[in-house]
Motif scaffolding. Sequence first.
Motif, PDB file in Angstrom:
ATOM      1  N   ARG A  18      -2.959   5.215  -1.009  1.00 44.90           N
ATOM      2  CA  ARG A  18      -2.866   3.853  -0.450  1.00 44.90           C
ATOM      3  C   ARG A  18      -3.921   3.600   0.616  1.00 44.90           C
ATOM      4  NH1 ARG A  18       3.542   2.179  -0.976  1.00 44.90           N
ATOM      5  NH2 ARG A  18       3.678   2.802  -3.168  1.00 44.90           N
ATOM      6  N   GLU A  19      -4.247   4.619   1.407  1.00 46.35           N
ATOM      7  CA  GLU A  19      -5.341   4.447   2.362  1.00 46.35           C
ATOM      8  C   GLU A  19      -6.665   4.240   1.623  1.00 46.35           C
ATOM      9  OE1 GLU A  19      -7.863   7.461   4.972  1.00 46.35           O
ATOM     10  OE2 GLU A  19      -5.888   7.103   5.894  1.00 46.35           O
ATOM     11  N   LEU A  27      -7.203   3.114  -1.418  1.00 50.74           N
ATOM     12  CA  LEU A  27      -7.220   1.806  -2.074  1.00 50.74           C
ATOM     13  C   LEU A  27      -7.511   0.696  -1.069  1.00 50.74           C
ATOM     14  CD1 LEU A  27      -6.613   0.482  -4.895  1.00 50.74           C
ATOM     15  CD2 LEU A  27      -4.275   0.140  -4.055  1.00 50.74           C
ATOM     16  N   GLU A  28      -6.859   0.764   0.093  1.00 48.31           N
ATOM     17  CA  GLU A  28      -7.081  -0.246   1.128  1.00 48.31           C
ATOM     18  C   GLU A  28      -8.525  -0.229   1.608  1.00 48.31           C
ATOM     19  OE1 GLU A  28      -5.503  -1.227   5.685  1.00 48.31           O
ATOM     20  OE2 GLU A  28      -4.329   0.080   4.368  1.00 48.31           O
ATOM     21  N   GLN A  29      -9.074   0.954   1.819  1.00 50.24           N
ATOM     22  CA  GLN A  29     -10.444   1.050   2.319  1.00 50.24           C
ATOM     23  C   GLN A  29     -11.452   0.582   1.275  1.00 50.24           C
ATOM     24  OE1 GLN A  29     -10.570   5.177   3.562  1.00 50.24           O
ATOM     25  NE2 GLN A  29     -10.059   4.646   5.680  1.00 50.24           N
ATOM     26  N   GLU A  37     -10.952  -1.571  -1.186  1.00 52.32           N
ATOM     27  CA  GLU A  37     -10.877  -3.030  -1.300  1.00 52.32           C
ATOM     28  C   GLU A  37     -11.586  -3.705  -0.130  1.00 52.32           C
ATOM     29  OE1 GLU A  37      -8.006  -6.595  -2.616  1.00 52.32           O
ATOM     30  OE2 GLU A  37      -7.002  -4.758  -1.983  1.00 52.32           O
ATOM     31  N   LEU A  38     -11.400  -3.181   1.059  1.00 47.93           N
ATOM     32  CA  LEU A  38     -12.064  -3.738   2.236  1.00 47.93           C
ATOM     33  C   LEU A  38     -13.584  -3.655   2.081  1.00 47.93           C
ATOM     34  CD1 LEU A  38     -11.493  -4.841   5.144  1.00 47.93           C
ATOM     35  CD2 LEU A  38     -11.689  -2.478   5.938  1.00 47.93           C
ATOM     36  N   HIS A  57     -12.658   0.688   9.588  1.00 43.37           N
ATOM     37  CA  HIS A  57     -11.307   1.136   9.238  1.00 43.37           C
ATOM     38  C   HIS A  57     -11.144   2.566   9.721  1.00 43.37           C
ATOM     39  CE1 HIS A  57      -7.738   2.299   6.974  1.00 43.37           C
ATOM     40  NE2 HIS A  57      -7.559   1.029   6.643  1.00 43.37           N
ATOM     41  N   GLY A 110      -8.680   5.533   9.399  1.00 45.01           N
ATOM     42  CA  GLY A 110      -7.532   6.006   8.647  1.00 45.01           C
ATOM     43  C   GLY A 110      -7.164   7.428   9.013  1.00 45.01           C
ATOM     44  N   ALA A 139       1.321  -6.188  -4.813  1.00 44.53           N
ATOM     45  CA  ALA A 139      -0.076  -6.340  -4.385  1.00 44.53           C
ATOM     46  C   ALA A 139      -0.892  -7.232  -5.322  1.00 44.53           C
ATOM     47  CB  ALA A 139      -0.731  -4.961  -4.286  1.00 44.53           C
ATOM     48  N   HIS A 160      -1.876  -6.344  -8.438  1.00 43.99           N
ATOM     49  CA  HIS A 160      -2.766  -5.535  -9.259  1.00 43.99           C
ATOM     50  C   HIS A 160      -2.193  -5.402 -10.672  1.00 43.99           C
ATOM     51  CE1 HIS A 160      -4.820  -4.727  -5.601  1.00 43.99           C
ATOM     52  NE2 HIS A 160      -3.991  -3.800  -5.153  1.00 43.99           N
TER      53      HIS A 160
END
Length: 348
Positions: free
Chosen positions: A131-132, A134-136, A138-139, A148, A150, A189, A191
Amino acid sequence: MQFGVQFFPNFRPSDKSAAEYFAESLAVAEEAETLGYTHARSVEHYFERYGGYSPNPIVFLSAAAARTKKIRLVTGAVVPAFNNPLKLAGEIAMLDAISGGRFDVGFARAFLPHEFRRFNISPDESVARFREGLEQIELLLTQENVTHRGQFHSFENVTSLPRPTQKPRPKFYIASTRTADSFEFAGRAGHALMSIPIGPLKDLIPIYRKAWRDAGHPGDGEVMIAFHMFCHEDAKLAREIPRRQFEDYFAALFESAGEWTQGTSSKDYKGYDVSISRMKNFTLETQIEAGGAWVGTPDEIKNIIRRLEGVIGKFEHASLQINFGTLDFVEAQKSMRLFAKDVIPEFS
């Protein structure tokens, strides 16, 4: 329903060289486009015969992009836990540009104990790393000059280059097989979802679609499921020709994942000891009956698809393993052509 081709190598170097396998797979991808298949998909695995020929699906899909013009290119999937997000974001945008905006990115947590061990990563960090990452990613794909911090990776004031060709970014798929929370996470989300027919999909896909709707996303989500496929005019030969390669796939899977049945455990992989144990007893006939193997004559395969849809509901994409294992390449091509001629028009 749309139909695509999936590439999941499953053999040893003594069985087939990498050069031969990738030449055959690129030929399949190129012809699949002319036959009406809508995507080509490749996996990320390491070290052992189960998937080990494909440590970087983006490399393979870049070659497929050069051989095709319309077909979607899909990672099925890349693994944030084994990749630096800065590097992966740049590679994603590169393939998006090379393909002219035909790239869809599937992400997975990974599930093989030997891969976590060899990368020196704890499977107990699987969800957090996924999840980290994926978030990074996408950012990095959607914004510039981003920061970011993390638990596993951090960066400050970074603009990833190149920028994505598709705006704001390529479509994301989330790979999940048996964990309700993962299905809910993907839907919430917004997706797309990719899965394989070994878990309780009839219970899990509704969780995904409900989470999608409850989050206010338009439509009902998008689901891709992977299958082995072999189509032949003769019902007996349809089973005899691919039997060894099909059953060897699950033998190799059990070899690679069998540590879950031998005392390995993780809070992020509850129930995997049971699900992996079940695979040891899979046969071609049991999987045809369950809908996980699309093997038979065109009419038989049509009935398999209809029966499966009756159990789990309709889904948007079928991702088909065509040249699996050491299956004779000419037979695999004939199967792909016959399926395209006699089965695809029935459902698309």
